[in-house]
Each structure stands twice: as structure tokens, then as C-alpha cells.
Write a protein that holds these residues in place. Structure first.
Motif, PDB file in Angstrom:
ATOM      1  N   GLU A 194       0.866  -1.198  -0.001  1.00 50.92           N
ATOM      2  CA  GLU A 194      -0.076   0.195  -0.035  1.00 50.92           C
ATOM      3  C   GLU A 194       0.899   1.366  -0.057  1.00 50.92           C
ATOM      4  O   GLU A 194       1.819   1.295   0.733  1.00 50.92           O
ATOM      5  N   THR A 195       0.380   2.413  -0.708  1.00 53.25           N
ATOM      6  CA  THR A 195       1.165   3.299  -0.771  1.00 53.25           C
ATOM      7  C   THR A 195       0.054   4.723  -0.916  1.00 53.25           C
ATOM      8  O   THR A 195      -1.001   4.362  -1.238  1.00 53.25           O
ATOM      9  N   ALA A 196       0.489   5.599   0.027  1.00 50.77           N
ATOM     10  CA  ALA A 196      -0.611   6.861  -0.065  1.00 50.77           C
ATOM     11  C   ALA A 196       0.208   8.071  -0.719  1.00 50.77           C
ATOM     12  O   ALA A 196       1.372   8.329  -0.708  1.00 50.77           O
ATOM     13  N   ILE A 197      -0.890   8.786  -1.364  1.00 49.31           N
ATOM     14  CA  ILE A 197      -0.377   9.924  -2.027  1.00 49.31           C
ATOM     15  C   ILE A 197      -0.225  11.306  -1.202  1.00 49.31           C
ATOM     16  O   ILE A 197      -1.559  11.585  -0.779  1.00 49.31           O
ATOM     17  N   THR A 198       0.686  11.825  -0.827  1.00 47.54           N
ATOM     18  CA  THR A 198       0.787  13.083  -0.016  1.00 47.54           C
ATOM     19  C   THR A 198       0.596  14.134  -0.908  1.00 47.54           C
ATOM     20  O   THR A 198       1.078  14.274  -2.180  1.00 47.54           O
ATOM     21  N   PRO A 199       0.257  15.491  -0.187  1.00 48.67           N
ATOM     22  CA  PRO A 199       0.606  16.632  -1.207  1.00 48.67           C
ATOM     23  C   PRO A 199       2.038  16.833  -1.643  1.00 48.67           C
ATOM     24  O   PRO A 199       2.226  17.405  -2.676  1.00 48.67           O
ATOM     25  N   GLN A 200       2.903  16.217  -1.147  1.00 46.47           N
ATOM     26  CA  GLN A 200       4.398  16.169  -1.526  1.00 46.47           C
ATOM     27  C   GLN A 200       4.793  15.132  -2.742  1.00 46.47           C
ATOM     28  O   GLN A 200       5.839  15.480  -3.173  1.00 46.47           O
ATOM     29  N   SER A 201       3.875  14.402  -2.993  1.00 44.15           N
ATOM     30  CA  SER A 201       4.195  13.352  -3.840  1.00 44.15           C
ATOM     31  C   SER A 201       4.212  13.814  -5.061  1.00 44.15           C
ATOM     32  O   SER A 201       3.523  14.624  -5.745  1.00 44.15           O
ATOM     33  N   ARG A 236      -6.713  10.602 -12.627  1.00 43.09           N
ATOM     34  CA  ARG A 236      -5.618  11.675 -12.258  1.00 43.09           C
ATOM     35  C   ARG A 236      -5.623  11.486 -10.514  1.00 43.09           C
ATOM     36  O   ARG A 236      -6.418  11.533  -9.920  1.00 43.09           O
ATOM     37  N   LEU A 237      -4.303  11.280 -10.278  1.00 45.99           N
ATOM     38  CA  LEU A 237      -4.181  10.858  -8.750  1.00 45.99           C
ATOM     39  C   LEU A 237      -4.117  12.287  -8.039  1.00 45.99           C
ATOM     40  O   LEU A 237      -3.692  13.414  -8.386  1.00 45.99           O
ATOM     41  N   ALA A 238      -4.597  12.198  -6.699  1.00 45.99           N
ATOM     42  CA  ALA A 238      -4.812  13.216  -5.886  1.00 45.99           C
ATOM     43  C   ALA A 238      -4.484  13.056  -4.520  1.00 45.99           C
ATOM     44  O   ALA A 238      -4.245  11.927  -4.228  1.00 45.99           O
ATOM     45  N   ALA A 239      -4.018  13.992  -3.978  1.00 51.21           N
ATOM     46  CA  ALA A 239      -3.506  13.938  -2.549  1.00 51.21           C
ATOM     47  C   ALA A 239      -4.723  13.115  -1.855  1.00 51.21           C
ATOM     48  O   ALA A 239      -5.764  13.562  -1.918  1.00 51.21           O
ATOM     49  N   GLY A 240      -4.233  12.318  -1.021  1.00 56.15           N
ATOM     50  CA  GLY A 240      -5.216  11.366  -0.101  1.00 56.15           C
ATOM     51  C   GLY A 240      -5.487  10.179  -0.708  1.00 56.15           C
ATOM     52  O   GLY A 240      -6.119   9.519  -0.029  1.00 56.15           O
TER      53      GLY A 240
END
Length: 218
Positions: A152-159, A194-198
Motif C-alpha cells: 500500500e502507498t499513500a499519495i501525499t501533497p508532496q508526492s 488523475r491521482l490526488a493527494a489523499g
């Protein structure tokens, strides 16, 4: 493992994706031909159109050789009928059923052929673990003994992946995205999304390390 899933809604589709990524033989049944047409080519499972409450349709779909049947329709009555047929008529070793209405939970037991009753609000991975009898997620995705891992990996605002289209992300060889959880809801990982933060991504891989997968998104 030969798995038969009834109901090609969001839940049934996500379970099918995860198990097929683990190299299980998966058949997904739904009465809605248009819904299955939308999934054609997007998920690597066998699609069968028809009413899973009909014994002939279940037999056609492979119930006689199924190791596991998971009833995920949005109708508790249908899920109970499917479970009873799977257990009593086709002697399926393990039957799991989704409980949509908590008031009906008392019905979902061995009398109706249900080995595992899972509330609708159960998280996806927990539901699959319950259904398959796996004791943890890694064991679940190694059912085929193919050395498949789940990461599992999470998309953060900094990703670096924020705002990028999923299909443009270069993944390590032998790695696929099984599902994307957005605002608590799992969704089909369309390459155009499209990937988004969160966003939280569940990936399965036959060879990549956790670090390699995280590096692709972070």
C-alpha cells in the motif's frame, strides 16, 4: 484457487481485481450486461451475464469446480439464495456473503449456506481476508503460491504523483495497481484517472520491493 463472485458492483469488481492479481481464477457474474460491457478489457477476469440465483447459470459459470463463492450483490435475499445454492447444490467448500442490511445479519449463517457473513461497511481487504480465510493480507495474496506481495502507498501533497495520470506512472516490472481508495471509497484503477493527494493505492507485485513501488509515486 477458483473463485466465483456474484455482483459486479464496486465491491464485487474490486474483490475480483485483487484476487485475479494474485493469479486466482476469477469469474464475475452480473445480470446487467451493460455493467459487464464497461468492465470488458479493464479487468482480467471471466465475465458472465445472467441471474446468479438461477442454478443453471451458476453451473455454467463454474460453480461445480469453485473453491470459493462470494455473493456481493446489493440485495440480501439474492445473496442468501446464491449462498444456499452454492453450498447445498454445488457443494462449494467456502461461501461468503455480503450483508447489506444489518437487520438481516441473523439470517446469514450455515442454515443458508453462509460460512462467512461480512457487513457491507467492512474494508475491502478485511472482507477478502474473511472470505478467503486468509489470516493476513500477505497470505491472501500468496494463495496461488506465486510469491505475490501486496503493498500500500499513500499519495501525499508532496508526492511527485499528485496531478499525474495513473497510466503515465512507470511501475516496476510485474506490478499492477489493484485498487485506488479515494475519500474512503475503492474505485477501479482506470489508467486515465488523475491521482490526488489523499489517494491510497493497493498494488500487487511478483517481483518489486516495497521501496521500488513507493519510489514510483513519492
Amino acid at each position: 484457487m477458483n473463485v466465483l463472485i456474484t455482483g459486479a458492483g464496486r465491491l464485487g469488481t474490486q474483490i475480483a481485481q485483487v484476487l485475479s492479481a494474485a493469479r486466482d481464477e476469477v469469474t464475475l457474474i452480473d445480470i446487467d450486461d451493460d455493467r459487464l460491457a464497461e468492465l470488458e478489457g479493464r479487468i482480467q477476469v471471466r465475465l458472465v451475464t445472467g441471474d446468479a440465483c438461477e442454478p443453471a447459470l451458476l453451473e455454467q459459470a463454474g460453480a461445480l469446480t469453485a473453491d470459493l463463492v462470494i455473493a456481493t450483490t446489493g440485495d440480501d435475499e439474492d445473496n442468501l439464495v446464491i449462498s444456499l445454492l452454492a453450498k447445498r447444490q454445488f457443494s462449494v467448500p467456502r461461501v461468503a456473503a455480503r450483508v447489506n442490511d444489518a437487520d438481516n445479519a441473523w439470517l446469514f449463517d450455515e442454515r443458508w449456506g453462509v460460512d462467512v457473513a461480512v457487513p457491507a461497511a467492512t474494508p475491502l481487504i478485511s472482507l477478502i481476508e474473511e472470505a478467503t480465510g486468509a489470516t493476513d493480507t500477505v497470505a491472501l495474496l500468496r494463495l496461488s503460491k506465486a510469491g505475490v506481495d501486496v503493498i500500500e502507498t499513500a499519495i501525499t501533497p508532496q508526492s511527485k504523483a499528485v496531478g499525474r495520470v495513473l497510466g503515465d506512472i512507470r511501475l516496476p516490472e510485474g506490478t499492477v495497481v489493484a485498487t485506488i481508495v479515494r475519500e474512503g471509497q475503492p474505485t477501479v484503477p482506470d489508467p486515465a484517472i488523475r491521482l490526488a493527494a489523499g489517494d491510497e493505492l493497493l498494488l500487487v507485485s511478483h517481483s518489486a520491493t516495497e521501496q521500488e513501488i513507493h519510489a514510483a509515486f513519492q
